[in-house]
Motif scaffolding. Sequence first.
Motif, short mmCIF file in Angstrom:
data_model
loop_
_atom_site.label_atom_id
_atom_site.label_comp_id
_atom_site.label_asym_id
_atom_site.label_seq_id
_atom_site.Cartn_x
_atom_site.Cartn_y
_atom_site.Cartn_z
N PRO A 47 0.53 -1.42 -0.27
CA PRO A 47 0.17 0.14 -0.40
C PRO A 47 0.68 1.37 0.14
CG PRO A 47 -0.07 -0.69 2.36
CD PRO A 47 0.48 -1.93 1.13
N ASN A 48 2.13 1.24 0.63
CA ASN A 48 2.94 2.56 0.47
C ASN A 48 3.67 2.64 -0.83
OD1 ASN A 48 1.75 3.15 3.24
ND2 ASN A 48 3.03 2.26 3.84
N THR A 49 3.83 1.28 -1.67
CA THR A 49 4.15 2.28 -3.28
C THR A 49 3.71 2.36 -4.21
OG1 THR A 49 5.65 -0.27 -2.38
CG2 THR A 49 5.40 0.68 -4.42
N VAL A 50 3.93 3.70 -4.72
CA VAL A 50 2.86 4.13 -5.90
C VAL A 50 2.74 3.17 -7.18
CG1 VAL A 50 2.33 5.71 -7.92
CG2 VAL A 50 3.99 6.27 -5.32
N SER A 51 1.80 2.20 -7.17
CA SER A 51 1.77 1.55 -7.60
C SER A 51 -0.07 1.98 -8.84
CB SER A 51 1.56 -0.19 -7.64
OG SER A 51 1.31 -0.51 -8.73
N PRO A 52 0.68 2.04 -10.46
CA PRO A 52 -0.74 2.54 -11.16
C PRO A 52 -1.71 1.51 -11.41
CG PRO A 52 1.12 3.97 -12.69
CD PRO A 52 2.09 2.53 -11.30
N GLN A 53 -1.02 0.43 -11.59
CA GLN A 53 -1.54 -1.14 -11.77
C GLN A 53 -2.64 -0.97 -11.30
OE1 GLN A 53 2.07 -0.46 -11.65
NE2 GLN A 53 2.39 -0.43 -13.79
N ARG A 54 -2.70 -0.13 -9.97
CA ARG A 54 -3.59 -0.68 -9.36
C ARG A 54 -5.61 -0.37 -9.69
NH1 ARG A 54 -2.60 2.44 -3.35
NH2 ARG A 54 -1.40 1.41 -2.78
N PHE A 55 -4.85 0.50 -10.89
CA PHE A 55 -6.11 1.20 -11.31
C PHE A 55 -6.50 0.63 -13.41
CE2 PHE A 55 -4.93 3.77 -8.29
CZ PHE A 55 -6.14 3.65 -7.35
N THR A 56 -5.85 -0.70 -12.99
CA THR A 56 -6.13 -1.10 -14.62
C THR A 56 -6.86 -1.78 -15.47
OG1 THR A 56 -4.94 -3.61 -13.96
CG2 THR A 56 -3.35 -1.36 -15.15
N ARG A 61 -11.02 0.01 -10.11
CA ARG A 61 -11.82 0.25 -9.33
C ARG A 61 -12.45 1.88 -9.46
NH1 ARG A 61 -10.20 -3.33 -4.41
NH2 ARG A 61 -8.50 -3.43 -5.18
N ASP A 62 -13.82 1.88 -8.70
CA ASP A 62 -14.91 3.25 -8.97
C ASP A 62 -14.59 3.89 -8.17
OD1 ASP A 62 -17.09 4.17 -9.87
OD2 ASP A 62 -18.23 3.38 -8.68
N VAL A 63 -13.91 5.63 -8.63
CA VAL A 63 -13.81 5.91 -7.90
C VAL A 63 -15.11 7.11 -7.27
CG1 VAL A 63 -11.61 6.96 -8.50
CG2 VAL A 63 -13.20 8.09 -9.18
N ARG A 64 -15.98 6.48 -8.27
CA ARG A 64 -17.09 7.42 -7.58
C ARG A 64 -17.71 7.35 -6.78
NH1 ARG A 64 -18.51 10.04 -13.09
NH2 ARG A 64 -17.27 9.21 -14.48
N GLY A 65 -17.19 6.24 -5.97
CA GLY A 65 -17.64 6.19 -4.50
C GLY A 65 -18.62 5.12 -3.91
N PRO A 72 -11.78 10.04 -3.64
CA PRO A 72 -11.33 10.56 -3.68
C PRO A 72 -12.09 11.66 -4.01
CG PRO A 72 -11.39 9.63 -5.74
CD PRO A 72 -11.43 8.32 -4.36
N PHE A 73 -13.10 11.64 -4.15
CA PHE A 73 -14.52 12.41 -4.22
C PHE A 73 -15.63 12.28 -2.91
CE2 PHE A 73 -13.38 11.95 -8.37
CZ PHE A 73 -13.02 13.28 -9.01
N VAL A 74 -14.93 11.70 -1.94
CA VAL A 74 -15.78 11.67 -0.86
C VAL A 74 -16.88 10.54 -0.98
CG1 VAL A 74 -17.04 12.32 0.85
CG2 VAL A 74 -15.24 12.86 0.59
N CYS A 80 -18.45 15.57 -3.67
CA CYS A 80 -18.09 16.61 -4.63
C CYS A 80 -19.08 16.57 -5.11
CB CYS A 80 -16.14 16.34 -5.37
SG CYS A 80 -16.48 17.22 -5.80
N PRO A 81 -19.76 18.05 -6.08
CA PRO A 81 -20.20 18.32 -7.21
C PRO A 81 -19.64 18.53 -8.88
CG PRO A 81 -20.36 20.28 -5.81
CD PRO A 81 -19.86 19.14 -4.72
N GLY A 82 -18.04 18.56 -8.22
CA GLY A 82 -17.71 19.05 -9.42
C GLY A 82 -16.80 17.52 -9.88
N MET A 83 -17.30 16.41 -8.97
CA MET A 83 -16.79 15.31 -9.85
C MET A 83 -16.34 14.63 -10.68
SD MET A 83 -17.34 11.54 -8.82
CE MET A 83 -18.96 11.70 -9.23
N ASP A 84 -17.59 15.22 -12.03
CA ASP A 84 -17.88 14.75 -13.28
C ASP A 84 -17.00 15.63 -14.02
OD1 ASP A 84 -19.86 12.73 -12.99
OD2 ASP A 84 -21.38 13.71 -12.59
N MET A 85 -17.27 17.11 -13.88
CA MET A 85 -16.12 18.70 -14.26
C MET A 85 -14.74 17.64 -14.49
SD MET A 85 -15.80 22.15 -14.18
CE MET A 85 -14.97 21.65 -13.11
N GLY A 86 -14.23 17.11 -13.18
CA GLY A 86 -13.44 17.13 -12.52
C GLY A 86 -12.57 16.25 -13.08
#
Length: 147
Positions: A47-56, A61-65, A72-74, A80-86
């Motif tokens: 968990p303490n290593t940056v690994s872009p493979q986490r999100f292949t 992984r769904d970042v939309r809650g 990331p957007f709670v 976050c109301p700006g999630m889609d735009m972001g």
Amino acid sequence: MYPVTPLGLPHEAMEDTEVAGYGIPKGTRILVNLYGLGRDPASWADPNTVSPQRFTFDNPRDVRGRNFEILPFVSGRRMCPGMDMGLKRVEMTVAQVLQTCTLSLHPGVEVDVEEGRGITLPKAHPLRVLVTPRLQPELYTQSGESL
């Protein structure tokens, strides 16, 4: 790994509820430890290593809650109301940079992921990269782009 804020915005329980076996009375204010979620060894290998493979595509992984390993957007009504735009803006910006430029580190420099102090966990040492255009400069001006 690096949420905008280590703790999400405060939420308040609207009714008595139970989460993971813990009773939460109505009116309790809750802060979600987003920093800890991104470093939970039960959810992430190394968990303490940056690994872009986490999100292949093999490990979506769904970042939309909807996946609580990463928020990331709670989540919920106060997300976050700006999630889609972001998400769209970041995707477009990254795509444009990757299509038109080559990014590289200075020779002999390694990526430093040390965190600094502050409410938004800034980098202790800024990441400096070399940005090199992929095409000849006149091709960018012909299409209306600028370097």
